[in-house]
Design a protein around this motif. Structure first.
Motif, PDB file in Angstrom:
ATOM      1  N   UNK A 259      29.818  -4.700  -5.280  1.00  0.00           N
ATOM      2  CA  UNK A 259      29.536  -3.283  -5.134  1.00  0.00           C
ATOM      3  C   UNK A 259      29.731  -2.902  -3.671  1.00  0.00           C
ATOM      4  N   UNK A 260      30.523  -1.845  -3.425  1.00  0.00           N
ATOM      5  CA  UNK A 260      30.764  -1.360  -2.076  1.00  0.00           C
ATOM      6  C   UNK A 260      29.677  -0.372  -1.697  1.00  0.00           C
ATOM      7  N   UNK A 261      29.266  -0.429  -0.465  1.00  0.00           N
ATOM      8  CA  UNK A 261      28.234   0.535  -0.059  1.00  0.00           C
ATOM      9  C   UNK A 261      28.808   1.953  -0.065  1.00  0.00           C
ATOM     10  N   UNK A 262      27.969   2.863  -0.364  1.00  0.00           N
ATOM     11  CA  UNK A 262      28.394   4.270  -0.384  1.00  0.00           C
ATOM     12  C   UNK A 262      28.592   4.754   1.044  1.00  0.00           C
ATOM     13  N   UNK A 263      29.808   5.152   1.289  1.00  0.00           N
ATOM     14  CA  UNK A 263      30.089   5.750   2.595  1.00  0.00           C
ATOM     15  C   UNK A 263      29.856   7.239   2.483  1.00  0.00           C
ATOM     16  N   UNK A 264      28.965   7.666   3.308  1.00  0.00           N
ATOM     17  CA  UNK A 264      28.764   9.102   3.274  1.00  0.00           C
ATOM     18  C   UNK A 264      29.960   9.760   3.948  1.00  0.00           C
ATOM     19  N   UNK A 265      30.470  10.726   3.311  1.00  0.00           N
ATOM     20  CA  UNK A 265      31.661  11.420   3.820  1.00  0.00           C
ATOM     21  C   UNK A 265      31.273  12.242   5.039  1.00  0.00           C
ATOM     22  N   UNK A 266      31.813  11.857   6.161  1.00  0.00           N
ATOM     23  CA  UNK A 266      31.592  12.655   7.359  1.00  0.00           C
ATOM     24  C   UNK A 266      32.693  13.700   7.408  1.00  0.00           C
ATOM     25  N   UNK A 267      32.348  14.900   7.771  1.00  0.00           N
ATOM     26  CA  UNK A 267      33.388  15.934   7.805  1.00  0.00           C
ATOM     27  C   UNK A 267      34.392  15.646   8.924  1.00  0.00           C
ATOM     28  N   UNK A 268      35.614  15.995   8.644  1.00  0.00           N
ATOM     29  CA  UNK A 268      36.655  15.804   9.647  1.00  0.00           C
ATOM     30  C   UNK A 268      36.420  16.739  10.825  1.00  0.00           C
ATOM     31  N   UNK A 269      36.675  16.223  12.017  1.00  0.00           N
ATOM     32  CA  UNK A 269      36.498  17.019  13.212  1.00  0.00           C
ATOM     33  C   UNK A 269      37.777  16.943  14.040  1.00  0.00           C
ATOM     34  N   UNK A 270      38.060  18.021  14.681  1.00  0.00           N
ATOM     35  CA  UNK A 270      39.211  18.050  15.576  1.00  0.00           C
ATOM     36  C   UNK A 270      38.698  17.861  16.992  1.00  0.00           C
ATOM     37  N   UNK A 271      39.182  16.816  17.619  1.00  0.00           N
ATOM     38  CA  UNK A 271      38.774  16.520  18.984  1.00  0.00           C
ATOM     39  C   UNK A 271      39.718  17.280  19.925  1.00  0.00           C
ATOM     40  N   UNK A 272      39.224  18.298  20.609  1.00  0.00           N
ATOM     41  CA  UNK A 272      40.088  19.133  21.447  1.00  0.00           C
ATOM     42  C   UNK A 272      40.108  18.711  22.912  1.00  0.00           C
ATOM     43  N   UNK A 273      39.369  17.686  23.270  1.00  0.00           N
ATOM     44  CA  UNK A 273      39.328  17.242  24.661  1.00  0.00           C
ATOM     45  C   UNK A 273      40.703  16.781  25.141  1.00  0.00           C
TER      46      UNK A 273
END
Length: 132
Positions: free
Chosen positions: A2-16
């Motif tokens: 059983x694979x651990x549930x990866x909580x979906x992190x929202x995609x972010x745009x890194x503008x630096x």
């Protein structure tokens, strides 16, 4: 297995990195425009003047006097005796010309006055002295 549930992190745009690139491009253009000053004459050490004003005109003739006393008309060497005829050949009657005198600060005053005297004999020009 059983694979651990990866909580979906929202995609972010890194503008630096984008900001870094924009500032690098901006710095390039600012520095490159500093070297775009327009110099019509030959390189001479111009005297400094606090009250100097910028002259803007379409029809400009440049007379340069180097430190050794050599005279140049639009970057071409010319003798003092031929200066009046050389400027007259460039001047047309339809509009006034501005003659800018670039004299090195180490040139003798008498040499500058003799060149100015020859230039004043030409009709249809205005005379300006270049400073820093």
């Amino acid at each position: 297995m059983r694979l651990p549930d990866d909580s979906e992190t929202p995609f972010q745009i890194n503008i630096v990195p984008m900001i870094d690139a924009i500032f690098a491009i901006l710095a390039f253009f600012i520095i490159s425009t500093l070297y775009l000053t327009r110099s019509e004459g030959l390189p001479v050490n111009l005297p400094t003047a606090i009250t100097g004003e910028s002259q803007v005109q379409d029809r400009i003739i440049t007379v340069t006097i180097q430190a050794n006393g050599a005279i140049f008309l639009n970057q071409e060497p010319i003798e003092l005796s031929q200066l009046e005829a050389g400027v007259e050949s460039l001047v047309t009657a339809d509009s006034p010309f501005l003659v800018i005198l670039n004299a090195d600060e180490n040139v003798s005053h008498g040499r500058v006055v003799s060149v100015m005297d020859r230039l004043r004999l030409v009709e249809g020009i205005r005379l300006a002295i270049a400073t820093q």
